[in-house]
Write a protein that holds these residues in place. Structure first.
Motif, PDB file in Angstrom:
ATOM      1  N   ASN A  82       0.855  -1.184   0.000  1.00  9.96           N
ATOM      2  CA  ASN A  82       0.000   0.000   0.000  1.00  9.96           C
ATOM      3  C   ASN A  82       0.892   1.234   0.000  1.00  9.96           C
ATOM      4  N   ASN A  83       0.367   2.326  -0.522  1.00 14.81           N
ATOM      5  CA  ASN A  83       1.128   3.582  -0.508  1.00 14.81           C
ATOM      6  C   ASN A  83       2.485   3.383  -1.172  1.00 14.81           C
ATOM      7  N   GLY A  84       2.469   2.702  -2.313  1.00 18.17           N
ATOM      8  CA  GLY A  84       3.716   2.260  -2.908  1.00 18.17           C
ATOM      9  C   GLY A  84       4.199   3.043  -4.104  1.00 18.17           C
ATOM     10  N   LEU A  85       3.959   4.357  -4.142  1.00 12.55           N
ATOM     11  CA  LEU A  85       4.412   5.157  -5.270  1.00 12.55           C
ATOM     12  C   LEU A  85       4.681   6.577  -4.798  1.00 12.55           C
ATOM     13  N   PRO A  86       5.928   7.051  -4.890  1.00  6.76           N
ATOM     14  CA  PRO A  86       6.186   8.437  -4.494  1.00  6.76           C
ATOM     15  C   PRO A  86       5.479   9.407  -5.438  1.00  6.76           C
ATOM     16  N   GLY A  87       4.734  10.317  -4.866  1.00  3.83           N
ATOM     17  CA  GLY A  87       3.987  11.265  -5.676  1.00  3.83           C
ATOM     18  C   GLY A  87       2.736  10.670  -6.283  1.00  3.83           C
ATOM     19  N   GLY A  88       2.290   9.536  -5.742  1.00  2.00           N
ATOM     20  CA  GLY A  88       1.112   8.902  -6.319  1.00  2.00           C
ATOM     21  C   GLY A  88       0.550   7.805  -5.457  1.00  2.00           C
ATOM     22  N   GLU A  89      -0.176   6.904  -6.096  1.00  2.00           N
ATOM     23  CA  GLU A  89      -0.850   5.817  -5.399  1.00  2.00           C
ATOM     24  C   GLU A  89      -0.547   4.502  -6.119  1.00  2.00           C
ATOM     25  N   LEU A  90      -0.170   3.499  -5.357  1.00  2.00           N
ATOM     26  CA  LEU A  90       0.020   2.153  -5.894  1.00  2.00           C
ATOM     27  C   LEU A  90      -0.347   1.154  -4.823  1.00  2.00           C
ATOM     28  N   THR A  91      -1.358   0.339  -5.079  1.00  2.00           N
ATOM     29  CA  THR A  91      -1.713  -0.764  -4.203  1.00  2.00           C
ATOM     30  C   THR A  91      -1.652  -2.039  -5.014  1.00  2.00           C
ATOM     31  N   ALA A  92      -1.053  -3.079  -4.432  1.00  2.00           N
ATOM     32  CA  ALA A  92      -0.851  -4.326  -5.167  1.00  2.00           C
ATOM     33  C   ALA A  92      -0.675  -5.470  -4.182  1.00  2.00           C
TER      34      ALA A  92
END
Length: 428
Positions: free
Chosen positions: A39-49
């Motif tokens: 979760n919260n896996g992208l600096p400057g963005g959103e990434l959930t996987a």
């Protein structure tokens, strides 16, 4: 009897560092489902996987991902980092990558939670902390002399080779910042440069002035942490084309790294202005007020391309057809033999955007025919798609990019090591 546990080494590390995962304290030969959640896996963005794998413990109740393959799961075969790249992406987006003031390279790290289940009940957990950028790297926004970018550097380092990072046709500042952060974390100060779709920059790839990028080279040379004689340009996709073009016109660039590039100047957009409805193919770049010769598309090809992209389908055949039909191909070809230093080319044979492997082979032949005096390295990857990036991030989105998740993961890991090696050896 030992309690079930998950051990990770190192538990905290930079994003491009592999980890060693072991399970212990389980019953002999017990079936264990290991989940990984990001979760919260992208600096400057959103990434959930998320991903998962089912293992069978050995006679001592242990599992070692370095030497053991899962019975089932999101990846197959022995792969210590399989849980990382095989993640199914649930959501991914950048926040305001087209506005420098609103784009923050945050969070600087993320956590991947590992959960071991037996009979669908959680019995052990562990957390892996992954840094997108090292703690000792500073980040400053650059808005000088018309430039729009983000500079990543370690203030304690001096006279280091520096990298100018150019993103692709996604535009903005998001993806180039990810690469710049990793370069700086590995000891190479890096400027992520936006060149369209950010603040007051052009709205599309339409005759982007090469002088703009030259100003960025000059800015980078004058930073205290940078050796002005060791400037490298790194570009991916459309940015790789731009990197090669820049290397061919600016002798102060001492090396070029081009990932999934074109050997020619390609069409930028197909409209003279953003509000025009008239088909008018535009060169991607201009120099001294004149557009560079480029490979044109027909209106039918342009329409077909947009239809395919909207459907998530490949368009490399359109690029290939336009390339072969071009009557002024030599004029549109990038004169890579003029580059003032070594060149590293990265390509794949299942690139769905354009035939990068063929483009790279063509450039190698051109360089050899012109007795290029510097080192030439071309790394090409089989059954791999367009998205050769950096290691240990999800590579499962293959539909538009091509390749397989496993091969894309291998290419990203191997090529990143070679990129860092290329930088070290070039300026040893």
């Amino acid at each position: 009897m030992m309690r079930p546990q998950i051990d990770v080494s190192p538990a905290t590390a930079l994003l491009d560092v592999p980890v060693h995962i072991t399970l212990s304290g389980f019953a002999p030969h017990q079936l264990i489902t290991l989940h990984a959640t990001l979760n919260n896996g992208l600096p400057g963005g959103e990434l959930t996987a998320s991903s998962h794998a089912i293992f069978q413990a050995d006679e001592d109740g242990n599992v070692d991902l370095v030497s053991q393959a899962p019975l089932f799961g999101t990846y197959e075969g022995i792969d210590p980092m399989g849980l990382f790249w095989s993640m199914h992406v649930k959501a991914m987006r950048f926040y305001s990558p087209y506005n420098l003031d609103d784009f923050e390279f945050s969070p600087r790290s993320t956590e991947i939670v590992l959960t071991a289940e037996v009979n669908e009940k959680p019995v052990a957990t562990a957390t892996v902390k992954r840094f997108f950028v090292s703690r000792d790297v500073s980040i400053v926004k650059v808005r000088e002399n018309g430039l729009i970018g983000q500079f990543f550097y370690n203030a304690q380092a001096q006279d280091r080779p520096a990298v100018l990072v150019l993103g692709g046709s996604e535009g903005g500042i998001g993806s180039s910042s990810q690469f710049a952060a990793l370069f700086a974390s590995n000891g190479f100060p890096a400027l992520a440069l936006a060149y369209f779709q950010c603040d007051d920059l052009p709205d599309d790839i339409r005759q982007i002035p090469l002088e703009y990028v030259q100003k960025a080279v000059q800015w980078l040379k004058h930073q205290p942490t940078v050796d002005p004689e060791k400037i490298v340009v790194f570009g991916r996709s459309k940015g790789a084309e731009l990197a090669l073009v820049m290397g061919s016109i600016d002798p102060e660039i001492k090396a070029v790294i081009a990932s999934s590039p074109s050997s020619t100047v390609s069409i930028g957009c197909d409209r003279e202005s953003a509000d025009s409805g008239i088909f008018s193919p535009q060169s991607s770049w201009s120099f001294r007020g004149e557009p560079l010769p480029f490979v044109h598309w027909t209106q039918e090809q342009s329409v077909e391309s947009q239809v395919l992209l909207d459907a998530g389908e490949r368009i490399d055949h359109i690029h290939a057809a336009a390339w072969r039909a071009c009557e002024w191909l030599e004029d549109a070809a990038i004169p890579v033999e003029r580059i003032n230093g070594p060149i590293l080319l990265l390509s794949s044979d299942d690139d769905h955007w354009w035939p990068a492997a063929e483009h790279c082979e063509r450039m190698v032949q051109r360089l050899q025919a012109n007795q290029f005096p510097h080192r030439i390295v071309h790394l090409t990857y089989k059954d791999t798609g367009h998205a050769i990036r950096f290691p240990y991030i999800p590579t499962t989105r293959t539909r538009l990019n091509g390749g397989t998740a496993k091969n894309n993961a291998y290419a990203s890991e191997h090529s990143w090591r070679e990129v860092l090696r290329f930088l070290e050896t070039t300026f040893a």
